[in-house]
Write an enzyme that holds these catalytic residues in place. Structure first.
Site, PDB file in Angstrom:
ATOM      1  N   GLU A 218     -11.416   4.517  -0.929  1.00 13.65           N
ATOM      2  CA  GLU A 218     -11.802   4.882   0.441  1.00 13.65           C
ATOM      3  C   GLU A 218     -12.579   6.206   0.456  1.00 13.65           C
ATOM      4  OE1 GLU A 218      -8.728   3.956  -0.495  1.00 13.65           O
ATOM      5  OE2 GLU A 218      -7.209   5.381   0.108  1.00 13.65           O
TER       6      GLU A 218
ATOM      7  N   LYS B 142       2.856   3.562  -5.708  1.00  9.16           N
ATOM      8  CA  LYS B 142       2.275   2.591  -6.649  1.00  9.16           C
ATOM      9  C   LYS B 142       3.302   2.130  -7.681  1.00  9.16           C
ATOM     10  CE  LYS B 142      -0.875   3.642  -3.964  1.00  9.16           C
ATOM     11  NZ  LYS B 142      -0.870   2.845  -2.696  1.00  9.16           N
TER      12      LYS B 142
ATOM     13  N   ASP C  41       0.837  -1.215   0.000  1.00  4.27           N
ATOM     14  CA  ASP C  41       0.000   0.000   0.000  1.00  4.27           C
ATOM     15  C   ASP C  41       0.859   1.247   0.000  1.00  4.27           C
ATOM     16  OD1 ASP C  41      -2.567   1.386   2.203  1.00  4.27           O
ATOM     17  OD2 ASP C  41      -2.340   1.458   0.018  1.00  4.27           O
TER      18      ASP C  41
ATOM     19  N   ASP D 160      -3.286  -2.894  -2.482  1.00  2.00           N
ATOM     20  CA  ASP D 160      -4.343  -1.888  -2.517  1.00  2.00           C
ATOM     21  C   ASP D 160      -4.206  -1.049  -3.795  1.00  2.00           C
ATOM     22  OD1 ASP D 160      -5.296   1.024  -0.529  1.00  2.00           O
ATOM     23  OD2 ASP D 160      -6.535  -0.381  -1.646  1.00  2.00           O
ATOM     24  N   ASN D 161      -5.291  -0.377  -4.201  1.00  2.00           N
ATOM     25  CA  ASN D 161      -5.256   0.684  -5.219  1.00  2.00           C
ATOM     26  C   ASN D 161      -4.864   0.241  -6.626  1.00  2.00           C
ATOM     27  OD1 ASN D 161      -3.719   2.216  -2.535  1.00  2.00           O
ATOM     28  ND2 ASN D 161      -5.737   2.886  -3.209  1.00  2.00           N
TER      29      ASN D 161
HETATM   30  O1  LIG Z   1      -0.211   7.152  -2.439  1.00  2.00           O
HETATM   31  C1  LIG Z   1      -0.842   6.338  -1.782  1.00  2.00           C
HETATM   32  N1  LIG Z   1      -0.234   5.546  -0.884  1.00  2.00           N
HETATM   33  C2  LIG Z   1       1.253   5.656  -0.713  1.00  2.00           C
HETATM   34  C3  LIG Z   1       1.660   6.718   0.303  1.00  2.00           C
HETATM   35  C4  LIG Z   1       3.147   6.981   0.255  1.00  2.00           C
HETATM   36  O2  LIG Z   1       3.880   5.765   0.433  1.00  2.00           O
HETATM   37  C5  LIG Z   1       5.282   5.966   0.451  1.00  2.00           C
HETATM   38  N2  LIG Z   1       5.887   4.891   1.216  1.00  2.00           N
HETATM   39  C6  LIG Z   1       5.358   4.344   2.325  1.00  2.00           C
HETATM   40  C7  LIG Z   1       6.241   3.395   2.791  1.00  2.00           C
HETATM   41  C8  LIG Z   1       7.345   3.378   1.930  1.00  2.00           C
HETATM   42  C9  LIG Z   1       8.554   2.640   1.917  1.00  2.00           C
HETATM   43  N3  LIG Z   1       9.460   2.863   0.945  1.00  2.00           N
HETATM   44  C10 LIG Z   1       9.218   3.776  -0.015  1.00  2.00           C
HETATM   45  C11 LIG Z   1       8.046   4.534  -0.060  1.00  2.00           C
HETATM   46  C12 LIG Z   1       7.108   4.322   0.941  1.00  2.00           C
HETATM   47  C13 LIG Z   1      -2.328   6.248  -1.928  1.00  2.00           C
HETATM   48  C14 LIG Z   1      -2.992   7.238  -2.675  1.00  2.00           C
HETATM   49  C15 LIG Z   1      -4.381   7.213  -2.822  1.00  2.00           C
HETATM   50  C16 LIG Z   1      -5.068   8.260  -3.623  1.00  2.00           C
HETATM   51  C17 LIG Z   1      -6.204   7.958  -4.364  1.00  2.00           C
HETATM   52  C18 LIG Z   1      -6.862   8.937  -5.104  1.00  2.00           C
HETATM   53  C19 LIG Z   1      -6.372  10.223  -5.110  1.00  2.00           C
HETATM   54  F1  LIG Z   1      -7.012  11.178  -5.814  1.00  2.00           F
HETATM   55  C20 LIG Z   1      -5.234  10.543  -4.384  1.00  2.00           C
HETATM   56  C21 LIG Z   1      -4.586   9.571  -3.640  1.00  2.00           C
HETATM   57  C22 LIG Z   1      -5.152   6.204  -2.221  1.00  2.00           C
HETATM   58  C23 LIG Z   1      -4.492   5.213  -1.488  1.00  2.00           C
HETATM   59  O3  LIG Z   1      -5.209   4.193  -0.888  1.00  2.00           O
HETATM   60  C24 LIG Z   1      -3.095   5.210  -1.348  1.00  2.00           C
HETATM   61  O4  LIG Z   1      -2.515   4.183  -0.641  1.00  2.00           O
HETATM   62 MG   LIG Z   2      -3.953   2.612  -0.370  1.00  2.00          MG
END
Ligand SMILES: O=C(NCCCOCn1ccc2cnccc21)c1cc(-c2ccc(F)cc2)cc(O)c1O
Ligand SMILES: [Mg+2]
Length: 214
Positions: free
Chosen positions: A199, A144, A141, A169-170
């Site tokens: 969500e 992406k 998650d 997810d996603n």
């Molecule tokens: O971006 C999303 N998640 C990611 C967060 C950063 O993660 C960075 N990150 C976290 C550990 C980690 C470890 N290593 C590298 C990067 C690492 C994410 C985005 C949306 C979304 C849907 C529609 C929109 F209009 C805008 C956003 C929905 C979701 O459910 C998501 O999960």
């Molecule tokens: Mg997500």
């Protein structure tokens, strides 16, 4: 004063949820994020699918990539038997700080290790530094565009065994097209798609379950 959205979510949970009650933590995060400020928790519709996949997998060693505020960590860990190990990787220190407090408030901190850093650095450390043999369940998650390379990294580090479940997810929104193409066509996974909704929105999204063939 709560400067960030994540701090406001934490504050709402501390004020309105019941300490030691994971379900009330989940319900209050969903309430805040559907009524006040949208945030990227997996949410309740996809969360119910996540619950069902976790229950049928009955995992002992779990890895989550992308902790955020700890919503899915609480969702997953509330279903686990005592003695299991849950590792969650978070890149953003401010998110990790909020997540630890939310997981602690839910009473689940003893099962959870929040690992701060990048998946590229942490995944190769899991065997030696964190004494992981193989992973029973991985919830993906995070960024992406890292779903596919990090899945390949898990394979390379021999962290997957026959039957390991990778749940992402996603896969519709924001989408992970190269990950979907990879797990569905590389011949190493049995894949199932679970259509749902983004969500707190009416937009379509989905989870993809990829079971490693070993
Ligand atoms: O971006 C999303 N998640 C990611 C967060 C950063 O993660 C960075 N990150 C976290 C550990 C980690 C470890 N290593 C590298 C990067 C690492 C994410 C985005 C949306 C979304 C849907 C529609 C929109 F209009 C805008 C956003 C929905 C979701 O459910 C998501 O999960
Ligand atoms: Mg997500």
């Amino acid at each position: 004063l709560c400067q960030t959205k994540e701090q406001r979510i934490l504050d709402f949970v501390l004020k309105n949820a019941v300490r030691g009650d994971p379900q009330s933590v989940i319900d209050n995060i969903d309430k805040y994020c559907s009524q006040r400020e949208w945030s990227m928790n997996v949410g309740n519709e996809k969360g119910i699918i996540l619950d069902n996949v976790v229950k049928e997998s009955n995992p002992s060693t779990i890895l989550e990539l992308g902790t955020y505020c700890g919503y899915s960590a609480v969702r997953i860990c509330r279903l686990l038997k005592p003695g299991v190990r849950f590792f969650t990787v978070e890149f953003n220190p401010a998110y990790a700080a909020v997540a630890k407090q939310i997981i602690e408030f839910a009473g689940l901190i003893d099962k959870v290790q929040v690992l701060e850093g990048s998946t590229g650095d942490i995944i190769p450390q899991l065997k030696k530094k964190y004494e992981v043999d193989t992973l029973d369940f991985v919830f993906v998650d995070h960024w992406k565009d890292k779903y596919k390379p990090d899945t390949q990294l898990l394979e390379k580090c021999n962290l997957l065994r026959k039957g390991s479940v990778v749940l992402a997810d996603n896969v519709i929104v924001p989408g992970a097209p190269d990950f979907l193409e990879y797990v569905r066509n590389c011949g190493k996974y049995d894949c199932t798609n679970f259509p749902s909704f983004l969500e707190y929105m009416d937009e379509k999204d989905a989870l993809e379950k990829a079971v490693f063939r070993g």
